[in-house]
Design an enzyme around this catalytic site. Sequence first.
Site, PDB file in Angstrom:
ATOM      1  N   ASP A 265       0.983  -1.037   0.183  1.00  0.00           N
ATOM      2  CA  ASP A 265      -0.160   0.415   0.005  1.00  0.00           C
ATOM      3  C   ASP A 265       1.210   0.824   0.080  1.00  0.00           C
ATOM      4  OD1 ASP A 265      -1.901   1.955   0.248  1.00  0.00           O
ATOM      5  OD2 ASP A 265      -2.405   1.547   2.491  1.00  0.00           O
ATOM      6  N   LYS A 272       1.695   8.031   0.403  1.00  0.00           N
ATOM      7  CA  LYS A 272       1.809   8.009   2.087  1.00  0.00           C
ATOM      8  C   LYS A 272       3.680   8.522   1.904  1.00  0.00           C
ATOM      9  CE  LYS A 272      -0.179   4.156   3.569  1.00  0.00           C
ATOM     10  NZ  LYS A 272      -1.098   4.490   4.164  1.00  0.00           N
ATOM     11  N   ASP A 283       0.217  -4.930   4.378  1.00  0.00           N
ATOM     12  CA  ASP A 283      -0.826  -4.656   4.622  1.00  0.00           C
ATOM     13  C   ASP A 283      -1.854  -5.933   3.515  1.00  0.00           C
ATOM     14  OD1 ASP A 283      -3.266  -2.457   4.669  1.00  0.00           O
ATOM     15  OD2 ASP A 283      -2.827  -1.537   2.781  1.00  0.00           O
ATOM     16  N   ARG A 346     -10.577  -0.819   1.634  1.00  0.00           N
ATOM     17  CA  ARG A 346     -11.988  -0.818   2.284  1.00  0.00           C
ATOM     18  C   ARG A 346     -12.606  -1.089   0.878  1.00  0.00           C
ATOM     19  NH1 ARG A 346     -12.598   4.839   5.407  1.00  0.00           N
ATOM     20  NH2 ARG A 346     -10.393   4.274   6.295  1.00  0.00           N
TER      21      ARG A 346
HETATM   22  N1  BES Z   1      -3.459   0.496   5.430  1.00  0.00           N
HETATM   23  C1  BES Z   1      -3.160   1.454   5.840  1.00  0.00           C
HETATM   24  C2  BES Z   1      -3.532   1.568   7.437  1.00  0.00           C
HETATM   25  C3  BES Z   1      -2.696   1.201   8.075  1.00  0.00           C
HETATM   26  C4  BES Z   1      -1.726   2.033   8.625  1.00  0.00           C
HETATM   27  C5  BES Z   1      -1.862  -0.348   8.029  1.00  0.00           C
HETATM   28  C6  BES Z   1      -0.833   1.613   9.591  1.00  0.00           C
HETATM   29  C7  BES Z   1      -0.954  -0.597   9.306  1.00  0.00           C
HETATM   30  C8  BES Z   1      -0.245   0.650   9.682  1.00  0.00           C
HETATM   31  C9  BES Z   1      -4.651   2.048   5.236  1.00  0.00           C
HETATM   32  O1  BES Z   1      -4.942   1.779   3.518  1.00  0.00           O
HETATM   33  C10 BES Z   1      -4.889   3.433   5.341  1.00  0.00           C
HETATM   34  O2  BES Z   1      -3.356   3.746   4.790  1.00  0.00           O
HETATM   35  N2  BES Z   1      -5.182   3.696   5.830  1.00  0.00           N
HETATM   36  C11 BES Z   1      -5.767   5.516   5.606  1.00  0.00           C
HETATM   37  C12 BES Z   1      -6.991   6.127   5.926  1.00  0.00           C
HETATM   38  C13 BES Z   1      -7.496   7.280   6.011  1.00  0.00           C
HETATM   39  C14 BES Z   1      -6.636   7.827   4.132  1.00  0.00           C
HETATM   40  C15 BES Z   1      -8.392   7.363   5.330  1.00  0.00           C
HETATM   41  C16 BES Z   1      -5.523   5.856   7.446  1.00  0.00           C
HETATM   42  O3  BES Z   1      -5.213   5.538   8.152  1.00  0.00           O
HETATM   43  O4  BES Z   1      -4.450   6.886   7.316  1.00  0.00           O
HETATM   44 MG    MG Z   2      -4.434   2.657   2.226  1.00  0.00          MG
HETATM   45 ZN    ZN Z   3      -4.038   0.090   3.502  1.00  0.00          ZN
END
Ligand code: BES
Ligand code: MG
Ligand code: ZN
Length: 492
Positions: A265, A272, A283, A346
């Site tokens: 991801d 990111k 992920d 999601r």
């Molecule tokens: N895979 C990430 C969530 C994650 C974050 C897992 C840290 C493990 C450690 C997910 O896909 C993600 O990026 N979520 C975002 C959502 C946001 C953009 C609403 C997040 O949590 O920052």
């Molecule tokens: Mg993500």
């Molecule tokens: Zn993710």
Amino acid sequence: MKIDVIRKLPEHLDTIVVLHHENEPLPVLDFMPEELQTAIETFIKAEELSFEYGKINNFHHIGQKYNTRIILCGAGDPGQLSMDKLRRLFANCVRLASKLKTRSIYLFMGFLPSLNDVAFGHALSEAVLLAVYTFDKYLSEKKNGVIESLHYVLNNKNTRHINRGILEGRIYAETTMLARDLVNEPANVINPDTLAETAKKAALQYGFSIEIISMDKLKRIKMDAFLAVGRGSKYEPKLIIMRYLGNPDGKKETIGLIGKGLTYDSGGYCIKTPQGMVNMKNDMGGSAAVIGAMSAIATLRLKVNVIGIVAACENMISGEAYRPGDILRSMSGKTIEVINTDAEGRLTLIDAIHYAIERERVDRVLDIATLTGAAVAALGPQFSAVLTNNEAWLQQLRTASDFTGELIWEMPAHEEYKEMLKSEIADLKNVGGATAGCITAGLFIKEFVADKPWLHIDIAGTALKEKEAGIYSYGATGVGVRLLTSLLREME
Ligand code: BES
Ligand code: MG
Ligand code: ZN
């Protein structure tokens, strides 16, 4: 590693571990040679050892007959010794032994914990095997030595139940290590193809059936939310469907286990930070939990019907990739405005869940995913966050959690939060806003479970450990494998 129960000691004792509690002095241990019993008692006196919980001491005894490493381990108050606390003690002793390059361990118990024999055997073998796990295949110099055997020295002729527990614990540990390996492997090794291949191998080895659905068919059945997420990657998305029907007759229900399978991801166009990306090979932790649990369930031959589904893909950037602002039509027909391409998990999960309900006719939905940074912020690496629409089912998950020590905490799946997912131009948007991110992510998914009993486990915080401790080594924890397996046992 061989793990067994013995009543007769060999001439040479490499390492012995003695576990005792703090309320009474160490008794004379069954089968313990006098020379070693005396050495231990002398050491305890000299060091004024109290066998407090978690205190581990070790010394090297060189005497007339024995040349032996001795590890003394405190169990604290025996009334407070839960299965998980016991597991942690075994794990820490054996990790120490491993660092000391022990080859064989002889375990002596100064007391018998108030666990049944099956649970004791289970805790022992599971803890020991998980504690010595290291992901060191890419290291030129290995971290730990190799322990060949652990022998529990016990004056009891009827070891049937303990041995059954040992076998069970081994199944739990092996399938958890399978999940750990999958998560620890970097994204230049595990991609949607190789994830599917590994699941296939597990299916063959452990005895469940598997089907892999590729691009053409995914397009035909309109899994467009899932496909959008994977479009920026050079690897095509794969839908992995695993089936284990252990209770085929009658009108027994089928449980759907859906695991997030983002093999990487990057965040996509909502990219990111470098720091935020480092661990994003993990992920697919949810999918590893499902593949591991399928393997365990099949090995244990549980009388349940389970369908495991993983929508495997990679969230990358290219001219093909999806963008913020895109409107996607999910397989269910509901449309979604993409606010953030990093809220991708999601989008893959809802198509997988819809597929499970429509095509596989599952009666219940459990999804497990490294879904939100908000879950990490709220609960840290200790607890997984859970949402549900069915308290009775959550209660069964709590029982499973008590057994395995994988901690869970319920978040409110309250309708109040749904407001945050409203879009002006589509049925939903994929991000709720700056607050309550763990909850809104769960509620987004809830919109697609068609009112089936639903459990949602966000393992973003618990999938990785930065430091080894207890049964956890550095890196992937394999969280969820034991939890889901125990939940399904509860439901048998
Ligand atoms: N895979 C990430 C969530 C994650 C974050 C897992 C840290 C493990 C450690 C997910 O896909 C993600 O990026 N979520 C975002 C959502 C946001 C953009 C609403 C997040 O949590 O920052
Ligand atoms: Mg993500
Ligand atoms: Zn993710």
